[in-house]
Design an enzyme around this catalytic site. Structure first.
Site, short mmCIF file in Angstrom:
data_model
loop_
_atom_site.label_atom_id
_atom_site.label_comp_id
_atom_site.label_asym_id
_atom_site.label_seq_id
_atom_site.Cartn_x
_atom_site.Cartn_y
_atom_site.Cartn_z
N HIS A 100 27.03 17.22 25.66
CA HIS A 100 28.39 17.60 25.27
C HIS A 100 28.58 19.11 25.23
O HIS A 100 28.26 19.75 24.22
CB HIS A 100 28.68 17.06 23.86
N CYS A 103 29.78 12.75 28.94
CA CYS A 103 29.21 11.59 28.25
C CYS A 103 29.89 10.31 28.69
O CYS A 103 29.67 9.85 29.81
CB CYS A 103 29.27 11.82 26.74
N GLU A 126 31.33 20.66 24.79
CA GLU A 126 32.35 21.02 23.78
C GLU A 126 31.73 21.06 22.38
O GLU A 126 32.35 21.53 21.44
CB GLU A 126 33.52 20.02 23.83
#
Lengths: 265, 154, 810
Positions: A222, A95, A224
């Site tokens: 993302h 990002c 994660e």
């Protein structure tokens, strides 16, 4: 063997903790380090096996998202960065991290181009911050960090400036031919589609890029935020939960890649 | 020594904010205009600041080479264009201006220590046969809050 | 004024002033102190044989302000009510807050309430050695003046409260609730308003969004409520949840500790009524500045302080909010004493007078109590993170608040006078029930025409308060930190409105925290008692619906009301506070923190008429959850599953969305019988825990009709329901009104989806509670219902979804 992962943070970095969790879960030893300490030489890029630039609002997104951190890295850490990338070790930008990588020219990072800026990530077509889940299609398997990822999989995005814009459409075609376009936004069936599947209007639906060597990966979504199964957008509808979210695979691949690198060197 | 850098979108890039403002203009039932353009303006001052410094800052820090162009104006001698009304909206003195501090930080990373003061603002362009009064009314109603901002019209 | 030459100690002649002159002074300086308060100050300084300085007066005004002191809620109130027989009943409260809201918590004595009504936030323990801090606040007036900055700094302020809870909690989620007038039909200049409702609305949404997103705190829960009554006084509630180790809950201040100010610099921000100081205009800086916050400064400070906390470098912390340093240092040093040197405070620009530095509300600052031996290490840590810090004085042991500017004493007050010297307010309040009006009957023709009911559902779904808020929600990052396991939007395509959000704690723990809210201001026009009861019940229902349990629930109260000096307004507050006591005690759910914002009224300068908002209570609720894997969401999961309605539907359409459509003041407002609902909630929680229920949604705005539609939208599935099976009160049954059954907003009700394989177990478990199987989930993309008199209603899911999604346009 310890795989040391550097997670670079600065004023406004937000996603570093959960990025560190994902790296740790994948078997690395993460170290969240402020860029000031890297600039002062207290910690060195060369001492790490993986480098990640996580998501957030570095410097408040002032001037343009990722621009100021990109500028800082380019002017204060140029050689260590160059060396790290040339060595073939994994460098991931998520990002805001992806924004930093394109704005300092590390992506697409064409050979001999020496940090030249060829693409950018601009304001979303909707004119708004978009926090939603979409699907990614793996467009090229050139980058080793996509190993084991299904050809279509879900990941969340959350950004205001994620629209991929190349300097020209012919340049984009060239990138695609070289397999540097790693991920594209798609619908659940892997079809290229408009909003909201392409949440920002990215040209060519590009969601992620890698460099020619494949060791530098940047993506707007993302991973994660989908490393653990209960982060999934509608896990309550699934009868069984896998051990990890699909985003975790990217971290696993990076750790494995780093281990292999360490063994060779 | 005072420069202003106007950052705007290249012609082929869609100005979403400008389009949204055009919709507001129509909603406000003001006489029709050709279009509204948006951008940022950075005011840089410093006794040791040079043209070359400002040029470098504009290219390397303040503009995105893919989507934006920068126009550097020295001491506010901006060539006027007919058929266009330009407005700048600045934070009032005392109101915080975080991007200004970030510009100073970015400039230092570029090796430029000569900036003494930065002010950042929004720049708007109203294209077409629009009256000064209509532009003023629109800005006051939609673009600024006089509690925290001031407006400058060319 | 040349700072070097002039004195900074400015005394205000006080001793000989008459009562009228004292009030003139209070008004002229914008102190908002009443006569008893001014007289108390006069008495104090007369005893000392001197006049107060300007800084002392301002300090007292701030500390004794409604905002900081909650004078009205702590007042002695003589409350008179007319009961249903028209008889006057009187009750005296010595301290309204203590005898209602705080009393619940005291009586319940929950061991997991670790710090309540003391610190900057309520703190409850959960999951062994972890604790949760929760705070919700309003920022109404600033948001009306400068929506973007005001709302943003409102969120910034409540985040700082969490950063100052215990030794500092890490913020893990935010909630935002807004009350506005309807967006259409509002123009700037209406009744002299500076900004149109639309502008305020967009400014507030953007301001909170930008602040929260930049701080990396996910906004996971909220509501937007529209009502003409908020036209002049929009309400902006911002809340934040934080997590901290139980070992970091205790804080203290010891004499000798340094007073350290951390974060941003000081300017002339937010200083009230500084209209008199003409000197300050000479720098070109206006005398009072409305501020835009800087979340990056606050984020850096947060990152640094959490590290400093873990290294135990400081003993005490509080945020610098309303009243600036005067409140922060005044509070922290209340038991010990404090001595401050204002020339050490870093400024944004020159020219501030000492009292301005002392009272400034410049954002993004915290105050720490630091043992002197830790100062060097603290400075190093903070500078590594680019955070400024200044040693501005020390905590003493003399019980006094002393503030100097260089060698001039600006403030010298006894802490006990500052904190306990405010005379208790004596208030009178009054309430009588409004005249009862019947809810209108539709014409016989309309009753027979099924399209009539069909169009009502479409209209209710499209009402801005009910309609989808997706385009607002998606501007807020609700996933940052990776903890959000139950998101604000759920279902197949994440379009259904979740009842409660759930955050996970730190891995590998599977424990989590659920967050919800309850709000129904319109009910106050009928009875603020039932408004409060319903708000509490709604917040709890939302938690139960996802699988949280009643015995883990903690509540926060946020009251917004009119002028407490007006008996009618105060009466509404008293009645609402009374309901808080009754209901929370019955439910066993303690209040752990709260706030009030009063004087939300508009004074028409031309006519002198006043119009205030309905007394509004926002109830925010949290519950620790042991295992997030057992939680469920509201979207229908599978065709063929049975649909149950739990809880009794009554003839309670007063204040309902349907009632607003008809623009009627008729009907009865929903009541609540906790004895009944407790049993239901406990049984339902157990059923969810056992896996018998696969989706559950509570009934609130728009009643059963909206709940069913939302579950269908979330699951992208249709349904079939028999309205005559819905459990209803006998009098409602007799009326044969399908519209009332669908749109009544009775409390204590849910819709649950149960697979047929679990039906027997589920039904056996719920024996004795009001519930019934009413229908089935279908795959056919249609919502079909059969009415009491066999009328058939049918909607296409697509139509229904479109009406709901387009009800509130940007």
């Amino acid at each position: 063997m310890i795989v040391r992962a550097l997670v670079i943070r600065c004023a406004g970095t937000n996603c570093d903790e959960e990025t560190a969790w994902s790296l740790e879960e994948a078997g690395a030893q993460p170290d969240r380090v402020h860029v000031n300490r890297l600039v002062r030489g207290e910690k060195k890029l060369q001492d790490y096996d993986i480098v990640v630039i996580p998501g957030g609002f570095s410097y408040g997104d002032d001037i343009a998202s990722g621009k100021v951190l990109a500028n800082q890295l380019l002017n204060r850490l140029r050689s260590p960065l160059e060396e790290f990338v040339k060595s073939g070790r994994p460098l991931l930008g998520i990002c805001n991290g992806f924004q930093v990588l394109v704005k300092c020219g590390l992506l697409p990072g064409l050979d001999g181009e020496d940090f030249r800026i060829r693409v950018t990530l601009a304001e979303n077509d909707s004119g708004r911050f978009e926090c939603r889940w979409s699907y990614l299609k793996v467009a090229s398997r050139r980058c080793p960090f996509v190993k084991g990822l299904p050809s279509v999989f879900p990941l969340p995005v959350a950004h205001g400036e994620g629209k991929f814009v190349p300097e020209s459409s012919s340049f984009l075609t060239a990138l695609e031919k070289r397999g540097q376009v790693v991920f594209k936004y798609a619908d659940a069936h892997g079809r290229l589609a408009g909003y909201p599947w392409n949440p920002n209007g990215s040209v060519g639906h590009v969601a992620g890029l890698c460099n020619p060597a494949g060791n530098v990966l940047g993506l707007m979504p993302h991973p994660e935020r989908h490393a653990f199964p209960h982060q999934h957008s509608h896990w309550t509808r699934l009868s069984r939960q896998p051990e990890h979210g699909v985003g975790f695979q990217i971290f696993k691949n990076m750790v494995r890649h780093a281990m292999e690198w360490k063994e060779r060197n | 020594m005072n420069w202003r850098v106007f950052v705007s979108l290249k012609p082929r890039v869609i100005d979403h904010r400008g389009r949204a403002l055009e919709a507001e203009w129509r909603h406000a039932k003001l006489p029709s205009l050709d279009g509204i353009g948006t951008g940022q303006v950075y005011e840089l001052s410093g006794s040791g600041l040079s043209d070359a410094d400002v040029q470098r800052l504009t290219e390397s820090l303040l503009t995105d080479p893919i989507t934006q162009t920068g126009e550097i104006v020295y001491a506010d001698h901006r060539p006027t264009r007919s058929g266009v009304r330009r407005v700048r909206i600045w934070p009032k003195p005392g109101v915080s201006d975080p991007p200004a501090e970030t510009v100073m930080l970015g400039a230092r990373d570029l090796g430029c220590d000569n900036i003494e003061r930065v002010r950042t603002g929004f720049a708007y362009e109203f294209r077409g046969p629009v009256s000064r009064q209509d532009v003023k009314t629109f800005c006051e109603r939609y673009l600024m809050n006089d509690l925290v901002q001031t407006m400058e019209m060319e | 004024m040349n700072p070097a030459a002039a004195t900074h100690r400015i005394e205000i002649g006080f001793a000989d002033r008459s009562p009228d002159e004292l009030m003139e002074l209070s008004r002229g300086r914008g102190l908002s102190l009443n006569l008893p308060e001014m007289a108390a100050i006069q008495k104090y300084f007369n005893a000392l044989g001197r006049d107060p300085t300007d800084a002392e007066l301002e300090t007292l005004a701030q500390t004794w302000s409604e905002h900081c002191n909650h004078k009205s809620f702590r007042a002695s109130v003589t409350h008179t009510e007319k009961d249903e027989l028209g008889m006057d009943r009187c009750r005296k409260y010595k301290n309204l807050l203590k005898e209602t809201i705080m009393r619940v918590t005291e009586e319940l004595r929950r061991p997991w309430c670790v710090s309540v009504f003391k610190d900057n936030a309520g703190i409850v323990s959960y999951d062994g050695d972890r604790a949760i801090a929760f705070k919700v606040e309003t920022h109404n007036h600033p948001s009306a003046l400068e929506p973007y900055g005001g709302a943003g700094t409102g969120l910034g302020g409540v985040i700082r409260d969490i950063m100052g809870a215990g030794l500092g909690a890490r913020p893990i989620a935010s909630t935002d609730v807004f009350c506005f007038a309807p967006l259409q039909g509002q123009k700037r200049g209406d009744r002299g308003r500076r900004l149109s409702t639309r502008r305020i609305f967009h400014g507030v949404v953007s301001g909170v969004r930008d602040y929260g997103n930049r701080m990396g705190i996910p906004t996971v829960n909220g509501a937007v409520y529209f009502d003409e009554d908020f036209a002049d006084n929009p309400l902006v509630f911002c809340g934040t949840v934080g997590i901290l180790p139980v070992s970091a809950v205790h804080k203290e201040v010891r004499p000798g500790d340094r007073i350290v100010m951390v974060g941003g610099r000081v300017g002339r921000d937010g200083i009230h009524g500084a209209t008199f100081s003409s000197d300050s205009l000479s720098d070109g800086i206006p005398s009072s500045v409305v501020q835009i916050g800087n979340p990056i400064v606050q984020k850096k400070m947060m990152d640094a302080l959490l590290q400093a906390r873990d290294r135990r470098l400081y003993r005490g912390v509080t945020d610098c909010g309303a009243g600036g340093l005067s409140s922060a240092v005044g509070e922290m040093g209340a038991e010990t004493g404090a001595s401050v040197s204002l020339e050490r405070v870093p400024l944004k620009y020159t020219g501030l007078t000492p009292w301005e530095i002392w009272l400034s509300e410049s954002q993004e600052r915290m105050v720490l109590a630091v043992p002197p031996e830790n100062m060097d290490e603290l400075r190093l840590l903070l500078s590594d993170e680019d955070v400024e810090c200044s040693d501005i004085g020390e905590f003493t042991d003399d019980g006094r608040l002393r503030v100097n500017y260089r060698d001039e004493r600006i403030v010298d007050l006894k802490m006990s006078f500052l904190h306990d010297g405010v005379p208790k307010r004596q208030l009178k309040s009054f309430w009588s029930p409004p005249p009862q009006k019947a809810f209108p009957n539709p014409t016989l023709r309309a009753l027979r025409d099924s399209t009539h009911l069909q169009s009502i559902l479409m209209k209710v779904l499209a009402a801005p308060t009910v309609a989808s808020k997706e385009w607002i929600i998606r501007q807020y990052d609700h996933e940052v930190q990776g903890r959000t396991v139950l998101k604000p939007l759920v279902g197949v395509q994440q379009r259904g409105p979740g009842d409660a959000a759930v955050l996970r704690g730190d891995p590998p723990s599977m424990a989590g925290v659920a967050v919800s809210n309850g709000l129904c201001p319109h009910f106050s026009r009928w009875d603020p008692y039932w408004m409060a009861a319903s708000a509490i019940d709604e917040s709890i229902r939302n938690l139960i619906a996802v699988g949280a349990r009643l015995d883990r629930v903690a509540l926060l109260d946020n009251f917004c009301g009119g002028d407490p000096q007006t008996p009618k307004c105060m009466g509404e507050l008293v009645r609402a506070a009374q309901a808080c006591y009754d209901v929370a005690l019955a439910y066993g759910t303690p209040f752990i923190s709260g706030k009030d914002s009063l004087n939300n009224q508009f004074v028409d300068r031309a006519s002198g008429g006043k119009r205030s908002i309905p007394t509004t209570l926002l109830v925010s609720a949290i519950a620790g959850v042991d295992d997030i894997r057992r939680l469920i969401t509201m979207d229908f999961k599978r065709a063929g599953n049975w649909i149950y309605v739990l809880g009794t539907t009554r003839d309670e359409l007063g204040g309902s969305q349907y009632g607003r459509l008809l623009n009627t003041p008729g009907g009865e407002v929903p009541r609540l019988d906790p004895k009944e609902t407790i049993v239901l909630y406990e049984r339902l929680s157990e059923a969810i825990h056992r896996g018998w229920v696969v989706s559950c949604h509570d009934c609130s705005d728009g009643g059963l009709g909206v709940a069913l539609a939302e579950m269908a939208i979330g699951g992208a599935m249709g349904l079939h329901v028999d309205l005559d099976r819905v459990p209803v009160s006998p009098d409602l049954k007799a009326q044969e009104r399908d519209d009332k059954i669908l749109f009544s907003e009775s409390n204590g009700r849910f819709v649950a989806e149960v697979p047929s394989t679990q039906a027997r177990r589920f039904e056996g478990h719920l024996q004795g509670v009001s519930f019934a199987r009413v229908g089935q989930v279908r795959e056919n993309g249609r919502i079909d219902m059969v009415g009491l008199t066999r009328g058939k209603y049918s909607w296409s899911l697509r139509q229904v979804e479109t009406a709901w999604r387009e009800g509130l346009t940007p």
